[in-house]
Design an enzyme around this catalytic site. Structure first.
Site, mmCIF file in Angstrom:
data_model
loop_
_atom_site.group_PDB
_atom_site.id
_atom_site.type_symbol
_atom_site.label_atom_id
_atom_site.label_comp_id
_atom_site.label_asym_id
_atom_site.label_seq_id
_atom_site.Cartn_x
_atom_site.Cartn_y
_atom_site.Cartn_z
ATOM 1 C CB SER A 1 62.933 -19.207 71.218
ATOM 2 O OG SER A 1 61.518 -19.150 71.185
ATOM 3 C CB SER B 1 59.825 -19.372 73.782
ATOM 4 O OG SER B 1 60.757 -20.348 73.411
ATOM 5 C CE LYS C 1 60.017 -16.284 69.384
ATOM 6 N NZ LYS C 1 59.602 -17.302 70.376
#
Ligand code: GLN
Length: 492
Positions: free
Chosen positions: A155, A179, A80
């Site tokens: 996210s 997330s 990420k």
């Protein structure tokens, strides 16, 4: 042989035994990326194939010389874009950090490399991890590989989509309020938010420190526990680290995987019936009966209306308060684009100009609300009350998990929304986190497991345990995986 459709641990074995050529394997992954990435938009940065092939070859060689030394040998890991990988940009999905290059590796990235994993790229995400759909990214939304009209969830949108599309074997996400778990549920993948303090946050760009954790994402339970075991290691650079030696070794996690959940006690959290869609609740009931079938003792329980109703507002108050403070550093001097001040421009105006230009709408709104929440007079009314709710949630979860090994609840309120459906309506977007924020407030581990793949988008369920109960969650998860047969699956 389509290596991207296999669980990571099998790929590793094939590479080491010589049944899979490193070049063919890496090429097959890049080939999928070439074909589908224009649609999916999972990555912000992708490393060159030549570099990646070279690293895979080297580490596979090393593992052959010292078998067992590199448990992730040759596995391609998507990271990420709020986690530092030295030499690659860390954009956090924001224009503010578009040109920022990470000067060092996050602790988790060091560990992945040391264990033979190879970073393939940095994944798209909601700006500064603020969002539930992946759409607040300044780099465009990520689409759900199972259904391109729908979001993959956020996210950690790109990490989940990369796994579901076969663009990586393993992935890292971060989870402040869901997330990791929400996108895992909507993409048919597995995701774990570890116990607070069990995975070092060194090298993770902060959003809301008291809630967030880096965690593993994967296409099978064994892959998930393999990556978890690699990253859950003590780090003196994170002062919130739980305590040295708190985690099991992978050998033990794997043993748990083989044992399954037979004899463990799980309670279905009934408060969510009627609060989530029928399909989402059906997934919970299906998981309950599958667990029962594999020898798990399944009961029912309730969190109580207060907990369910106030967790979400309490979470958003705390998250925004911490975010407003953490994001003060993006000033166009130390961090952020270094645009020369206009002539005669003072500090206040420069700071405001940089921040209003390079932050997106959701981030700006949260900084404003967060600052307001913390301002004199309102602190007691909002922030202090939110902390009280957090304590109530903690106590409730502690009480229930003293009796049950895990609480079974929905991971999502419904199917993933269509692109554009909720992103402009904060109330609708925040409501997507109804079932996930509880584990962050309580600081306990929670895992999402895919249960349905055939609807509008995949659906998962969530198992929430007590602090350091990851081994029990792995046991239960592996039982469920065996029943659903969802392992190593990518989108069609
Ligand atoms: N959707 C939640 C938020 O926007 C959670 C995000 C996260 O876990 N990083 O705050």
């Amino acid at each position: 042989m389509d290596a991207v459709r296999l669980p990571a641990y099998e790929v590793k074995q094939m590479l080491v035994k010589g049944n899979l050529d490193p070049e063919d394997y890496v090429a097959s992954v890049y080939d999928r990326i070439k074909r589908l990435e224009d649609k999916v938009n999972a990555y912000i940065t992708i490393r060159s194939m030549e570099e990646v092939v070279r690293e895979v070859k080297t580490v596979v060689e090393k593992e052959r010389e010292k078998p067992g030394r590199y448990p992730l040998a040759g596995l391609l890991v998507a990271v990420k874009d709020n986690i530092h990988v030295r030499g690659l940009p860390t954009t956090c999905g924001s224009l503010m950090l578009r040109n920022y290059v990470a000067p060092y590796d996050a602790h988790v990235v060091e560990l992945i490399r040391r264990n033979g994993g190879v970073v393939i790229g940095k994944t798209n995400m909601d700006e500064f991890a603020m969002g539930s759909t992946g759409e607040t990214s300044a780099f465009g939304p990520t689409r759900n590989p199972w259904n391109y009209e729908h979001v993959p969830g956020g996210s950690s949108s790109g990490s989940a989509a990369a796994l579901a599309a076969g663009f990586a074997l393993l992935a890292l996400g971060s989870d402040t309020g869901g997330s990791i778990r929400l996108p895992a549920a909507w993409t048919g993948t597995y995701g774990l938010k570890p116990t607070y303090g069990l995975v070092s946050r060194y090298g993770l760009v902060a959003y809301a420190d008291s809630l967030e954790q880096i965690g593993p994402m994967a296409r099978s339970m064994l892959d998930l526990s393999l990556l978890f075991d690699v990253i859950a290691r003590h780090d003196v650079r994170d002062s919130t680290y739980y305590r040295k030696g708190a985690v099991e070794t992978f050998a033990e996690a794997r043993q748990g995987f083989e044992e399954g959940g037979n004899g463990l006690k799980v309670a279905v959290v009934e408060d969510f019936e009627g609060l989530v869609s029928r399909q989402s609740w059906n997934a919970v009931e299906k998981a309950a009966s599958l667990l029962q079938r594999s020898g798990v003792d399944v009961a029912t329980t309730r969190l109580g209306q207060e907990i369910v109703e106030y967790s979400l507002p309490a979470y958003y108050v705390i998250a925004m308060a911490e975010a407003s403070s953490n994001l003060a550093r993006y000033d166009g001097i130390v961090y952020g684009p270094k645009n020369p001040p206009e002539s005669g421009e003072g500090w206040m105006s420069y700071y405001a100009r940089i921040r209003s230009t390079y932050f997106g709408r959701e981030v700006k709104m949260r900084i404003l609300v967060g600052s307001w929440i913390l301002s004199a007079g309102y602190r007691e009314q909002y922030y202090m009350r939110a902390l009280k709710v957090r304590r109530l949630v903690r106590e409730k979860i502690r009480k229930l998990t003293a009796v049950f090994d895990a609480l079974l609840m929905p991971a999502q309120v419904d199917y993933a929304p269509r692109l554009g459906e909720v992103v402009d309506d904060p109330i609708k977007m925040y409501a997507l986190d109804l079932a996930t924020v509880i584990a962050n407030l309580a600081g306990v581990p929670a895992i999402t497991i895919p249960v349905e793949l055939t609807g509008t988008t995949p659906l998962g369920i969530q198992l929430v345990g007590k602090e350091l109960s990851e081994p029990a969650l792995v046991k239960l998860g592996s039982s469920l995986e065996r029943e659903t047969g969802i392992t190593g699956v990518t989108a069609p």
